[in-house]
Design a protein around this motif. Structure first.
Motif, PDB file in Angstrom:
ATOM      1  N   GLY A 495       0.778  15.857  -0.945  1.00 46.02           N
ATOM      2  CA  GLY A 495      -0.234  15.052  -0.270  1.00 46.02           C
ATOM      3  C   GLY A 495      -1.594  15.275  -0.903  1.00 46.02           C
ATOM      4  N   GLU A 496      -2.593  14.522  -0.433  1.00 43.50           N
ATOM      5  CA  GLU A 496      -3.927  14.642  -1.017  1.00 43.50           C
ATOM      6  C   GLU A 496      -4.639  15.926  -0.598  1.00 43.50           C
ATOM      7  N   ILE A 515      -1.812  16.442  -4.491  1.00 43.76           N
ATOM      8  CA  ILE A 515      -1.841  15.322  -5.439  1.00 43.76           C
ATOM      9  C   ILE A 515      -3.282  15.127  -5.894  1.00 43.76           C
ATOM     10  N   PRO A 516      -3.576  14.988  -7.203  1.00 37.67           N
ATOM     11  CA  PRO A 516      -2.627  14.966  -8.320  1.00 37.67           C
ATOM     12  C   PRO A 516      -2.509  16.310  -9.021  1.00 37.67           C
ATOM     13  N   HIS A 517      -3.255  17.334  -8.546  1.00 37.40           N
ATOM     14  CA  HIS A 517      -3.433  18.554  -9.336  1.00 37.40           C
ATOM     15  C   HIS A 517      -2.147  19.326  -9.562  1.00 37.40           C
ATOM     16  N   GLU A 518      -1.200  19.244  -8.638  1.00 31.23           N
ATOM     17  CA  GLU A 518       0.025  20.016  -8.780  1.00 31.23           C
ATOM     18  C   GLU A 518       1.193  19.162  -9.259  1.00 31.23           C
ATOM     19  N   ILE A 519       0.886  17.996  -9.785  1.00 34.47           N
ATOM     20  CA  ILE A 519       1.927  17.182 -10.414  1.00 34.47           C
ATOM     21  C   ILE A 519       1.887  17.467 -11.905  1.00 34.47           C
ATOM     22  N   ARG A 520       2.891  18.087 -12.409  1.00 32.31           N
ATOM     23  CA  ARG A 520       2.985  18.395 -13.834  1.00 32.31           C
ATOM     24  C   ARG A 520       4.235  17.725 -14.368  1.00 32.31           C
ATOM     25  N   MET A 521       4.079  16.542 -14.939  1.00 26.94           N
ATOM     26  CA  MET A 521       5.245  15.795 -15.371  1.00 26.94           C
ATOM     27  C   MET A 521       5.855  16.407 -16.622  1.00 26.94           C
ATOM     28  N   ARG A 522       7.180  16.260 -16.757  1.00 26.35           N
ATOM     29  CA  ARG A 522       7.910  16.816 -17.900  1.00 26.35           C
ATOM     30  C   ARG A 522       7.550  16.059 -19.160  1.00 26.35           C
TER      31      ARG A 522
END
Length: 522
Positions: A495-496, A515-522
């Motif tokens: 969440g935000e 979100i978005p700081h802990e979204i680490r895309m592969r």
């Protein structure tokens, strides 16, 4: 294992990880809207990355016809890349293609002698040397080329598996050809149907004493096995096969024994593919060009299109109806056209304008029921559909924030892929609960806890306040519980922001990710 090194190889080997995830923007739906086929216009490296969250591990067969790097100018694309640039172009694409392959899937790559041996080395590195399956030799032309020192009449078709053993266990045999079928007759009117015979003797090198004996023929004559050979069966086994009607001694009973192999039984259900494919079997570039001119007479045709019968053979071996096929160098659209006619699902990617000028018109003709290429051979009469899409904006902006154009389903699919490494089973989300992860037991006997994955985004809870229910508060938590089935295990919530204390989160078994700081895309 030896590795290939070239100028810029370090950058190429990091490129796949740095490619941004992009949205796929629908442009046009052709035919049946329920069809799951995609035609994507855009850079194939970025398109492959965009497909990962939705199709990783799901593609059964990949066929690619990349630029041959022959140092000649082609009208529709640049086939004159410097060698190191060509290697840097191929490496990250192979990495993403590997991620998209299903466990029993395979990738087929056609090239000529200019780059095929270098491709083999980087495929050994990316896909694993142990997963090399075969190098097919395709006779691409029948005429002799007298203007060069040698007449180059063949191309290579390298084949790798995601897992070689899994591929070989599921590989389809080829249908029996008319020439093979003609060998099956029924001279003794066997009620089991047509059969052909094979020799009942074998090389004597590993024989046992019981495989050497005088064979009594029905005519009364006694014979020995040929010199240096033995009977395939012991005498006890041979008597059983004779009693079962599986041995043929000729019309008068005076011929050496032969074993009857019935049509449609055992290995006779199909043919093992060979590694030399002749022009008579799978067609030529010239024939493919003529077919395209006939199909699309007002459109300039590629110099060396692949014949539909070549792709048909690949798909017969490597896939079954309903399975997913991918071509990320779609060219004139041959792979998509053949996959459509053969009842496979498919994704085709093409960067240039010929995605619009060649591929889309061709697929429209297929849907209308065009009768060229392999249509008659596969009984194609039309139908189905395809969705034409273009690469859109990046999912994440340069500042790391989520693009406002990203909707809930898209972000949910990305997060599920991020957390689990696999695409969501449906990609359809109607509540904040994306699914339950875990439950698997690893080789050490440790079972991953069943964990609920929850996303607060785009007002999924119907909240009309400024944060649209994207901030985890006590009322929002109560709203989540009201919508979700009971779950006593841990929960991961994206969440935000979060207004609950650490102690409260711990008591609720919640791990909050911002979100978005802990979204680490592969």
């Amino acid at each position: 294992m030896p590795e290939l090194h070239w100028l810029g190889d370090g950058e190429a080997k990091r490129e796949a990880r740095r490619v941004p995830y992009r949205l796929l923007t629908p442009v046009e739906q052709v035919g049946d809207p329920a069809a799951q086929n995609l035609l994507i216009q855009g850079d194939n490296l970025e398109a492959l990355k965009a497909l990962l969250p939705f199709y990783a591990g799901r593609v059964k067969c990949i066929f690619i016809d990349p630029p041959y790097n022959t140092r000649s100018a082609f009208e529709h694309y640049d086939d004159n890349l410097e060698h190191s640039q060509w290697l840097s172009m191929m490496y990250p694409r192979l990495e993403l293609l590997r991620e998209l392959l299903a466990e029993g899937g395979s990738i087929w790559m056609t090239l000529d002698d200019n780059e095929v041996h270098y491709l083999k080395v980087i495929c050994d590195e990316v896909l694993g040397r142990r997963n090399f399956i075969a190098n097919m030799i395709w006779e691409k032309r029948k005429s002799r080329e007298n203007r060069r020192a040698f007449s180059f009449n063949h191309d290579h078709l390298l084949v790798y598996g995601k897992d070689k053993e899994a591929f070989e266990a599921k590989r389809n045999p080829l249908p029996l050809s008319a020439e093979v079928l003609s060998r099956y007759t029924n001279p003794d009117k066997d009620p089991r149907g047509p059969w052909q015979s094979v020799s009942a003797n074998a090389q004597a090198g590993h024989a046992t004493p019981n495989q050497f004996y005088k064979m009594p023929l029905p005519s009364g004559r006694m014979i020995d096995p040929p010199k240096g050979r033995c009977w395939l069966y012991t005498w006890e086994r041979m008597k059983q096969e004779i009693a079962a009607g599986n041995i043929w001694f000729g019309p008068t009973g005076d011929n050496a024994p032969r074993i009857k192999k019935f049509l449609g039984s055992g290995e006779d259900k199909g043919l093992t593919p060979e590694t030399i494919w002749t022009a008579d079997e799978v067609g030529t570039n010239d024939q493919a060009k003529k077919d395209l001119i006939s199909l699309l007479p007002d459109i300039p045709v590629f110099d060396n299109p692949k014949p539909e019968s070549l792709i048909q053979r690949v798909l017969e071996i490597a896939s079954s109806p309903g399975e997913l096929v991918l071509d990320s160098f779609l060219g004139s659209g041959t792979t998509a056209a053949v996959a459509h006619k053969m009842g496979r699902r498919y994704i085709g990617i093409e960067m240039g304008e010929h995605a619009v000028t060649h591929c889309l018109p061709r697929l429209k003709k297929v849907i209308e029921g065009e009768l060229g290429g392999v249509s008659e051979a596969v009984s194609w009469t039309g139908g189905g559909g395809v969705r034409f899409m273009r690469l859109g904006e990046p999912v994440f902006r340069e500042d790391g924030c989520i693009n406002p154009a990203v909707r809930f389903d898209t972000l949910a699919s990305y997060l599920w892929f991020l957390e689990t490494g696999t695409p969501h089973c449906t990609g359809i989300f109607t509540t904040p609960l994306l699914g339950i992860m875990g439950g698997e037991t690893n080789e050490a006997g440790v079972t991953k806890p069943r964990t609920a994955l929850i996303l607060l985004y785009n007002g999924i809870l119907g909240d009309r306040r400024p944060h649209a229910g994207n901030v985890l508060t006590t009322p929002i938590w109560n709203g989540i519980l009201a919508q979700l089935p009971p779950h006593d295990g841990p929960r991961v919530i994206y969440g935000e922001a979060c207004r609950l204390s650490r102690e409260r989160l711990k008591s609720l078994k919640v791990t909050f990710k911002q979100i978005p700081h802990e979204i680490r895309m592969r």
